[in-house]
Design an enzyme around this catalytic site. Sequence first.
Site, PDB file in Angstrom:
ATOM      1  N   ASP A   1       0.802  -1.234   0.000  1.00  0.00           N
ATOM      2  CA  ASP A   1       0.000   0.000   0.000  1.00  0.00           C
ATOM      3  C   ASP A   1       0.834   1.285   0.000  1.00  0.00           C
ATOM      4  O   ASP A   1       0.534   2.203  -0.766  1.00  0.00           O
ATOM      5  CB  ASP A   1      -0.971   0.011   1.197  1.00  0.00           C
ATOM      6  CG  ASP A   1      -2.106  -0.974   1.001  1.00  0.00           C
ATOM      7  OD1 ASP A   1      -2.191  -1.556  -0.111  1.00  0.00           O
ATOM      8  OD2 ASP A   1      -2.902  -1.171   1.945  1.00  0.00           O
TER       9      ASP A   1
ATOM     10  N   TYR B   1       2.126   2.114  -3.431  1.00  0.00           N
ATOM     11  CA  TYR B   1       1.001   2.509  -4.281  1.00  0.00           C
ATOM     12  C   TYR B   1       0.616   3.957  -3.966  1.00  0.00           C
ATOM     13  O   TYR B   1       0.471   4.788  -4.863  1.00  0.00           O
ATOM     14  CB  TYR B   1      -0.182   1.570  -4.057  1.00  0.00           C
ATOM     15  CG  TYR B   1      -1.393   1.861  -4.911  1.00  0.00           C
ATOM     16  CD1 TYR B   1      -1.582   1.210  -6.128  1.00  0.00           C
ATOM     17  CD2 TYR B   1      -2.351   2.795  -4.507  1.00  0.00           C
ATOM     18  CE1 TYR B   1      -2.691   1.478  -6.922  1.00  0.00           C
ATOM     19  CE2 TYR B   1      -3.457   3.079  -5.294  1.00  0.00           C
ATOM     20  CZ  TYR B   1      -3.630   2.411  -6.499  1.00  0.00           C
ATOM     21  OH  TYR B   1      -4.721   2.685  -7.276  1.00  0.00           O
TER      22      TYR B   1
ATOM     23  N   SER C   1     -33.972 -10.006 -17.201  1.00  0.00           N
ATOM     24  CA  SER C   1     -33.857 -10.693 -15.914  1.00  0.00           C
ATOM     25  C   SER C   1     -33.756 -12.199 -16.200  1.00  0.00           C
ATOM     26  O   SER C   1     -33.773 -12.617 -17.358  1.00  0.00           O
ATOM     27  CB  SER C   1     -35.041 -10.362 -15.026  1.00  0.00           C
ATOM     28  OG  SER C   1     -36.214 -10.790 -15.652  1.00  0.00           O
TER      29      SER C   1
ATOM     30  N   LYS D   1     -24.374 -16.180  -8.570  1.00  0.00           N
ATOM     31  CA  LYS D   1     -25.330 -15.085  -8.758  1.00  0.00           C
ATOM     32  C   LYS D   1     -25.023 -14.025  -7.713  1.00  0.00           C
ATOM     33  O   LYS D   1     -25.393 -14.136  -6.552  1.00  0.00           O
ATOM     34  CB  LYS D   1     -26.768 -15.573  -8.634  1.00  0.00           C
ATOM     35  CG  LYS D   1     -27.766 -14.492  -9.013  1.00  0.00           C
ATOM     36  CD  LYS D   1     -29.166 -15.045  -9.157  1.00  0.00           C
ATOM     37  CE  LYS D   1     -30.121 -14.029  -9.753  1.00  0.00           C
ATOM     38  NZ  LYS D   1     -30.340 -12.866  -8.878  1.00  0.00           N
TER      39      LYS D   1
ATOM     40  N   ARG E   1     -29.661  -0.718 -14.579  1.00  0.00           N
ATOM     41  CA  ARG E   1     -30.594  -1.500 -15.367  1.00  0.00           C
ATOM     42  C   ARG E   1     -31.923  -0.767 -15.533  1.00  0.00           C
ATOM     43  O   ARG E   1     -32.537  -0.819 -16.589  1.00  0.00           O
ATOM     44  CB  ARG E   1     -30.807  -2.838 -14.654  1.00  0.00           C
ATOM     45  CG  ARG E   1     -31.838  -3.718 -15.301  1.00  0.00           C
ATOM     46  CD  ARG E   1     -31.753  -5.114 -14.689  1.00  0.00           C
ATOM     47  NE  ARG E   1     -32.707  -5.985 -15.322  1.00  0.00           N
ATOM     48  CZ  ARG E   1     -33.938  -6.204 -14.871  1.00  0.00           C
ATOM     49  NH1 ARG E   1     -34.359  -5.601 -13.791  1.00  0.00           N
ATOM     50  NH2 ARG E   1     -34.746  -7.019 -15.507  1.00  0.00           N
TER      51      ARG E   1
ATOM     52  N   LYS F   1     -26.028 -21.086 -17.607  1.00  0.00           N
ATOM     53  CA  LYS F   1     -26.293 -20.532 -18.942  1.00  0.00           C
ATOM     54  C   LYS F   1     -25.865 -21.551 -19.987  1.00  0.00           C
ATOM     55  O   LYS F   1     -24.752 -22.092 -19.886  1.00  0.00           O
ATOM     56  CB  LYS F   1     -25.494 -19.241 -19.149  1.00  0.00           C
ATOM     57  CG  LYS F   1     -25.892 -18.126 -18.195  1.00  0.00           C
ATOM     58  CD  LYS F   1     -25.005 -16.900 -18.337  1.00  0.00           C
ATOM     59  CE  LYS F   1     -25.407 -15.844 -17.316  1.00  0.00           C
ATOM     60  NZ  LYS F   1     -24.432 -14.740 -17.235  1.00  0.00           N
TER      61      LYS F   1
ATOM     62  N   LYS G   1     -31.589 -20.611  -6.952  1.00  0.00           N
ATOM     63  CA  LYS G   1     -31.443 -19.818  -5.741  1.00  0.00           C
ATOM     64  C   LYS G   1     -31.024 -20.672  -4.536  1.00  0.00           C
ATOM     65  O   LYS G   1     -31.413 -21.837  -4.423  1.00  0.00           O
ATOM     66  CB  LYS G   1     -32.764 -19.117  -5.413  1.00  0.00           C
ATOM     67  CG  LYS G   1     -33.292 -18.227  -6.525  1.00  0.00           C
ATOM     68  CD  LYS G   1     -32.448 -16.996  -6.755  1.00  0.00           C
ATOM     69  CE  LYS G   1     -32.712 -15.917  -5.750  1.00  0.00           C
ATOM     70  NZ  LYS G   1     -33.743 -14.962  -6.084  1.00  0.00           N
TER      71      LYS G   1
ATOM     72  N   CYS H   1     -31.817  -8.189  39.102  1.00  0.00           N
ATOM     73  CA  CYS H   1     -31.572  -9.522  38.569  1.00  0.00           C
ATOM     74  C   CYS H   1     -32.687 -10.501  38.939  1.00  0.00           C
ATOM     75  O   CYS H   1     -33.245 -10.391  40.009  1.00  0.00           O
ATOM     76  CB  CYS H   1     -30.254 -10.078  39.111  1.00  0.00           C
ATOM     77  SG  CYS H   1     -28.881  -9.353  38.241  1.00  0.00           S
TER      78      CYS H   1
HETATM   79  S1  IVH Z   1     -27.145 -12.766 -16.486  1.00  0.00           S
HETATM   80  C1  IVH Z   1     -29.761 -12.415 -19.835  1.00  0.00           C
HETATM   81  N1  IVH Z   1     -25.429 -13.582 -14.675  1.00  0.00           N
HETATM   82  O1  IVH Z   1     -29.340 -11.236 -11.508  1.00  0.00           O
HETATM   83  C2  IVH Z   1     -29.467 -12.603 -18.426  1.00  0.00           C
HETATM   84  N2  IVH Z   1     -27.124 -12.055 -13.991  1.00  0.00           N
HETATM   85  O2  IVH Z   1     -32.135 -11.970 -11.931  1.00  0.00           O
HETATM   86  C3  IVH Z   1     -28.985 -11.351 -17.791  1.00  0.00           C
HETATM   87  N3  IVH Z   1     -26.982 -11.397 -11.641  1.00  0.00           N
HETATM   88  O3  IVH Z   1     -30.261  -8.427 -13.379  1.00  0.00           O
HETATM   89  C4  IVH Z   1     -28.371 -11.516 -16.462  1.00  0.00           C
HETATM   90  N4  IVH Z   1     -25.191 -12.570 -11.144  1.00  0.00           N
HETATM   91  O4  IVH Z   1     -28.350  -8.201 -11.692  1.00  0.00           O
HETATM   92  C5  IVH Z   1     -26.507 -12.828 -14.919  1.00  0.00           C
HETATM   93  N5  IVH Z   1     -23.812 -14.357 -13.203  1.00  0.00           N
HETATM   94  C6  IVH Z   1     -24.888 -13.601 -13.444  1.00  0.00           C
HETATM   95  C7  IVH Z   1     -25.488 -12.803 -12.443  1.00  0.00           C
HETATM   96  C8  IVH Z   1     -26.618 -12.054 -12.752  1.00  0.00           C
HETATM   97  C9  IVH Z   1     -26.107 -11.725 -10.681  1.00  0.00           C
HETATM   98  C10 IVH Z   1     -28.154 -10.514 -11.422  1.00  0.00           C
HETATM   99  C11 IVH Z   1     -28.281  -9.397 -12.424  1.00  0.00           C
HETATM  100  C12 IVH Z   1     -29.589  -9.623 -13.116  1.00  0.00           C
HETATM  101  C13 IVH Z   1     -30.331 -10.448 -12.134  1.00  0.00           C
HETATM  102  C14 IVH Z   1     -31.346 -11.312 -12.843  1.00  0.00           C
END
Ligand code: IVH
Length: 409
Positions: free
Chosen positions: A33, A36, A82, A116, A137, A291, A315, A409
């Site tokens: 640090d 830096y 989303s 996530k 967003r 994905k 989740k 007490c």
């Molecule tokens: S992909 C087309 N990847 O979750 C899909 N979202 O519930 C677009 N998020 O608005 C989102 N980690 O804020 C994606 N690895 C991840 C994520 C992620 C967190 C959040 C993001 C999104 C929301 C959707």
Amino acid sequence: MQSVINKKLIELRRKIEEYDYHYYVLDDPIVADPEYDRLFKQLKELETQHPELITPDSPTQRVGGAPLKEFAQVQHTIPMLSIDNAFTEDDVNAFDQRIHDRLHTTAEIDYCCEPKMDGLAVSLRYENGILVRASTRGDGSTGEDITANAKTIHAIPLHLRGEHLPKVLEVRGEVFMSKKGFERLNKEAAKKGEKIFANPRNAAAGSLRQLDSRITASRPLSFYCYGIGDIFTHNMPKTQGDLLEWLNEFGLPVSSLIKVVHGYEGCMAYYKEIGAEREKLPFEIDGVVYKVNSFADQKKLGFVSRAPRWAIAHKFPAEEAQTVIEAVEFQVGRTGALTPVARLKPVHVSGVTVSNATLHNMDEINRKDIHIGDTVIIRRAGDVIPEVVKVVPGKRHHDVKKIHLPKNC
Ligand code: IVH
């Protein structure tokens, strides 16, 4: 003379950027640090003496500037979508089945598995490698221009690294606050009698949506990217896994927890692996995302309403729940210290039934303005003792009772 100074400025910036890159993107600091700070101070002083040589992407420009009156609106060229949620293994199995059906294949699907992140989504627009705009967003089509705030986040590069940079690259990802950063921020806020945040997500959101970017600059925010929006390039990767590697090579931070796996079984193994690490991670996650790895397959699958068919969020059990404080009792510790404990209307949270939560001490009770009879948010993370996070606003009845220390007490 001028060019000698400019050379020095470029050299200092290059060094500082390299250190930032190692620290924030590679998660592998290469400088202490003080060193830096010394370079940073030197750069700052030289720029003060020669303000005409300041560049908008100099590391010194991360300190924030004059407050805005309001945020400008930004129209997303590609909407920010989303993701659908899965809560059980069956939900994920059904998702995998739908993918097979739509792609008319029985072969195992490759999935890119990602944490996530529990923060807020932002879009970063780079033109010829320079960060030109950052936006929230919003409703998915229109967001807010938070460029000045995003620039204060060290994990967000002000310009991309490397060669063959895309003409346009919109990076999408999550701004979040680490658990440690959140605790530090709340501790300082409590000391100053300021508002405390309920969780890192709220703290991140509150910090990013500040009209005064100097406040944002003082908050410990970080960033990971997980996708793209608009793009103009000739060498686009063909899979999500490759895309994230490619983005990482431009100096953009990508979580090291991302993994490409085979099929439903691979996803389940990933879910368990990340679930087991959840408590130890330096930041909060509320699940994992699967994905379809191939972009060609993603294209075939398309979207339904506001979410892609090729992704699902699996989740984790929620760590927070809402309940009512029915009574408060005081426990006497070994040292004689009194700890107030809330007796709760039993509530299910992260897999167990909770009927007691700590209120820590009288100061906390006063600061959070907690009364007996209040509806509250409680939180149970891992094996730690459940705690009362805050009172749910607007739910207070007139017959709540003040909490008093016992007289004897
Ligand atoms: S992909 C087309 N990847 O979750 C899909 N979202 O519930 C677009 N998020 O608005 C989102 N980690 O804020 C994606 N690895 C991840 C994520 C992620 C967190 C959040 C993001 C999104 C929301 C959707």
